[in-house]
Design a protein around this motif. Structure first.
Motif, short mmCIF file in Angstrom:
data_model
loop_
_atom_site.label_atom_id
_atom_site.label_comp_id
_atom_site.label_asym_id
_atom_site.label_seq_id
_atom_site.Cartn_x
_atom_site.Cartn_y
_atom_site.Cartn_z
N SER A 19 0.84 -1.20 0.00
CA SER A 19 0.00 0.00 0.00
C SER A 19 0.87 1.25 0.00
O SER A 19 0.42 2.33 0.36
CB SER A 19 -0.94 0.01 1.21
OG SER A 19 -0.19 -0.05 2.42
N ASP A 20 2.12 1.09 -0.41
CA ASP A 20 3.07 2.22 -0.48
C ASP A 20 2.82 2.98 -1.78
O ASP A 20 3.28 2.59 -2.85
CB ASP A 20 4.49 1.69 -0.42
CG ASP A 20 5.54 2.80 -0.40
OD1 ASP A 20 5.18 3.96 -0.70
OD2 ASP A 20 6.70 2.50 -0.08
N ARG A 21 2.10 4.08 -1.66
CA ARG A 21 1.70 4.81 -2.86
C ARG A 21 2.88 5.42 -3.62
O ARG A 21 2.85 5.51 -4.84
CB ARG A 21 0.68 5.89 -2.49
CG ARG A 21 -0.70 5.30 -2.27
CD ARG A 21 -1.76 6.35 -2.11
NE ARG A 21 -2.11 6.55 -0.73
CZ ARG A 21 -3.17 7.23 -0.32
NH1 ARG A 21 -3.99 7.77 -1.20
NH2 ARG A 21 -3.43 7.38 0.96
N GLU A 22 3.90 5.85 -2.91
CA GLU A 22 5.04 6.44 -3.60
C GLU A 22 5.83 5.39 -4.37
O GLU A 22 6.33 5.64 -5.46
CB GLU A 22 5.93 7.19 -2.60
CG GLU A 22 5.27 8.43 -2.02
CD GLU A 22 4.61 9.29 -3.09
OE1 GLU A 22 5.29 9.66 -4.09
OE2 GLU A 22 3.41 9.61 -2.96
N LEU A 24 4.48 2.70 -5.68
CA LEU A 24 3.64 2.41 -6.83
C LEU A 24 3.70 3.52 -7.87
O LEU A 24 3.81 3.27 -9.07
CB LEU A 24 2.20 2.20 -6.37
CG LEU A 24 1.96 0.98 -5.46
CD1 LEU A 24 0.59 1.08 -4.80
CD2 LEU A 24 2.09 -0.31 -6.25
N ARG A 25 3.63 4.77 -7.39
CA ARG A 25 3.64 5.91 -8.31
C ARG A 25 4.93 5.94 -9.13
O ARG A 25 4.90 6.20 -10.34
CB ARG A 25 3.48 7.21 -7.53
CG ARG A 25 3.23 8.43 -8.41
CD ARG A 25 3.18 9.72 -7.60
NE ARG A 25 2.30 9.61 -6.45
CZ ARG A 25 0.97 9.76 -6.52
NH1 ARG A 25 0.41 10.02 -7.70
NH2 ARG A 25 0.22 9.65 -5.44
N LEU A 42 -4.52 6.04 -7.25
CA LEU A 42 -3.71 6.30 -6.06
C LEU A 42 -4.31 7.41 -5.19
O LEU A 42 -3.89 7.57 -4.04
CB LEU A 42 -2.28 6.68 -6.46
CG LEU A 42 -1.45 5.58 -7.12
CD1 LEU A 42 -0.11 6.14 -7.59
CD2 LEU A 42 -1.24 4.40 -6.18
N ASP A 43 -5.27 8.16 -5.71
CA ASP A 43 -5.93 9.20 -4.92
C ASP A 43 -6.75 8.56 -3.79
O ASP A 43 -7.22 7.43 -3.92
CB ASP A 43 -6.85 10.05 -5.80
CG ASP A 43 -6.08 11.06 -6.63
OD1 ASP A 43 -4.83 10.95 -6.70
OD2 ASP A 43 -6.71 11.94 -7.23
N ASP A 44 -6.95 9.30 -2.73
CA ASP A 44 -7.62 8.76 -1.54
C ASP A 44 -8.96 8.10 -1.86
O ASP A 44 -9.27 7.02 -1.35
CB ASP A 44 -7.84 9.87 -0.50
CG ASP A 44 -6.55 10.31 0.15
OD1 ASP A 44 -5.54 9.59 0.04
OD2 ASP A 44 -6.54 11.40 0.76
N PHE A 47 -8.18 4.80 -3.77
CA PHE A 47 -7.16 3.89 -3.26
C PHE A 47 -7.75 2.86 -2.29
O PHE A 47 -7.30 1.70 -2.26
CB PHE A 47 -6.05 4.69 -2.57
CG PHE A 47 -4.81 3.89 -2.31
CD1 PHE A 47 -4.01 3.47 -3.36
CD2 PHE A 47 -4.44 3.55 -1.02
CE1 PHE A 47 -2.86 2.72 -3.14
CE2 PHE A 47 -3.29 2.80 -0.78
CZ PHE A 47 -2.50 2.39 -1.84
N TRP A 52 -3.02 -3.92 -4.50
CA TRP A 52 -1.85 -3.84 -5.36
C TRP A 52 -0.85 -4.93 -5.04
O TRP A 52 -0.51 -5.16 -3.88
CB TRP A 52 -1.16 -2.49 -5.19
CG TRP A 52 -2.05 -1.30 -5.39
CD1 TRP A 52 -2.98 -0.82 -4.51
CD2 TRP A 52 -2.09 -0.44 -6.52
NE1 TRP A 52 -3.60 0.28 -5.04
CE2 TRP A 52 -3.07 0.55 -6.27
CE3 TRP A 52 -1.37 -0.40 -7.73
CZ2 TRP A 52 -3.36 1.56 -7.18
CZ3 TRP A 52 -1.66 0.61 -8.64
CH2 TRP A 52 -2.65 1.57 -8.36
N SER A 191 -7.66 12.82 -11.47
CA SER A 191 -6.74 13.04 -10.35
C SER A 191 -6.09 14.40 -10.48
O SER A 191 -5.26 14.63 -11.37
CB SER A 191 -5.65 11.96 -10.32
OG SER A 191 -4.67 12.27 -9.35
#
Length: 262
Positions: A19-22, A24-25, A42-44, A47, A52, A191
Motif C-alpha cells: 500500500s506504499d503509494r510512492e 507504486l507511483r 492512487l488518490d484517496d 485507493f 496492489w 486526479s
C-alpha cells in the motif's frame, strides 16, 4: 509509510502486496499515459477500493498488478515484465473473474491463470493543451440532479445506473436537441494530484449520430479537464474509425494499442 505484506518467492522473483503509494507511483510514472487509470487510483477516494501486488527482481520492481474492488468481473490492470505479472497472478492477486487491461505481450502471462475471451484491440489516445483543438458548440455542464436523464440516455437499467457521484466527482457535459439530452461525455477517473484524467462514457442517441455531437461533448469535457490536468487520455476500439476520427479532430493522438479482455 511502506506497507508490504509477507514476501512470497516465485522463481527468481519476490512478490508482495503493498500500500506504499510512492513506490507504486514511481513505477507507474515510467509509462504514465498507459498507466493513467492506475495513477488516478492512487488518490484517496479510489485507493481504498484497490489492491496492489508488485514483483521484485532484486531491489527493483519489475511488474505490478492492480485489482479494483467492485461487482464482478473486477477491473484488473497489469504492467511490467511477463514473468512478474505471471508470478503475482499465480500467488497473490487473482479474482475469480476479471476484466483485464494489458499490453498485448502480457496476455500469455494472464492466460497462464485465466481463460481469456477474444476481443478487438484498443487504442489509448491522449491530448495536452498544446495539441488540443476545441470545437465550439452549444453544450451544458451536467449536474448530479440530472443523473436520471443521463442514465436514460445511456439506456442503463435500474440495477446498473451510474450514481449521482459520478457527475459530482467527475466532469460531464451534454448536448440537447429540442430540450432532450441526446449526447453526453464524461470521465472515468480524475486526479488533480497526478494532473491526469480519463475521458469516457461518450454516447450519442442512435438517431442523432453523424452530426458531430460526440465530438462536441468530448471536446467540452476535455477543455474543462485541461484547466487542471497536464494530459487527458481515452480508450477507443481499434475497429471504430468514426470515433477515432472524432477524437483526432480534437487533437487526440494514438499513444499505444492494448487489450481489454474478460
Amino acid at each position: 509509510m511502506v506497507s508490504l505484506a509477507v514476501a512470497r518467492r516465485e522463481g527468481g522473483l519476490v512478490v508482495r502486496e503493498t500500500s506504499d503509494r510512492e513506490l507504486l507511483r514511481a513505477f507507474l510514472e515510467q509509462d504514465r499515459l498507459f498507466a493513467a487509470y492506475a495513477l488516478c487510483d492512487l488518490d484517496d477516494r479510489e485507493f481504498a477500493r484497490s489492491r496492489w501486488g508488485v514483483a521484485f527482481d532484486g531491489r527493483a520492481i519489475v511488474a505490478l498488478v492492480l485489482e479494483y474492488s467492485g461487482a464482478t468481473p473486477q477491473p484488473l490492470f497489469v504492467m511490467g515484465r511477463p514473468d512478474g505479472v505471471r508470478a503475482i497472478l499465480g500467488s497473490l492477486i487473482r479474482p475469480r473473474a476479471a476484466f483485464v487491461s494489458a499490453r498485448t505481450e502480457l496476455l500469455p502471462a494472464v492466460a497462464a491463470h485465466y481463460r481469456v475471451d477474444p476481443g478487438p484491440p484498443m487504442i489509448r489516445m491522449w491530448v495536452d493543451r498544446a495539441r488540443f483543438r476545441p470545437q465550439p458548440a452549444e453544450v451544458e455542464r451536467l449536474v448530479p440532479a440530472q443523473i436520471g436523464e443521463l442514465n436514460r440516455l445511456y439506456d442503463l437499467g435500474f440495477a446498473s445506473w451510474l450514481p449521482a457521484s459520478a457527475i459530482a466527482d467527475g466532469v460531464y457535459y451534454g448536448l440537447r436537441v429540442r430540450g432532450r439530452l441526446v449526447s453526453a461525455a464524461g470521465t472515468h477517473v480524475v486526479s488533480r494530484a497526478a494532473r491526469l484524467a480519463v475521458v469516457g462514457n461518450v454516447f450519442t442517441a442512435a438517431e442523432h449520430r453523424g452530426r458531430g455531437y460526440a465530438t462536441a461533448v468530448t471536446g467540452a469535457v476535455t477543455a474543462e479537464l485541461l484547466r487542471f490536468c497536464d494530459q487527458v487520455v481515452l480508450n477507443v476500439r481499434a475497429d471504430n474509425p468514426p470515433a477515432i476520427a472524432a477524437y483526432r479532430r480534437l487533437g487526440y493522438v494514438e499513444y499505444t494499442r492494448f487489450e481489454e479482455r474478460l
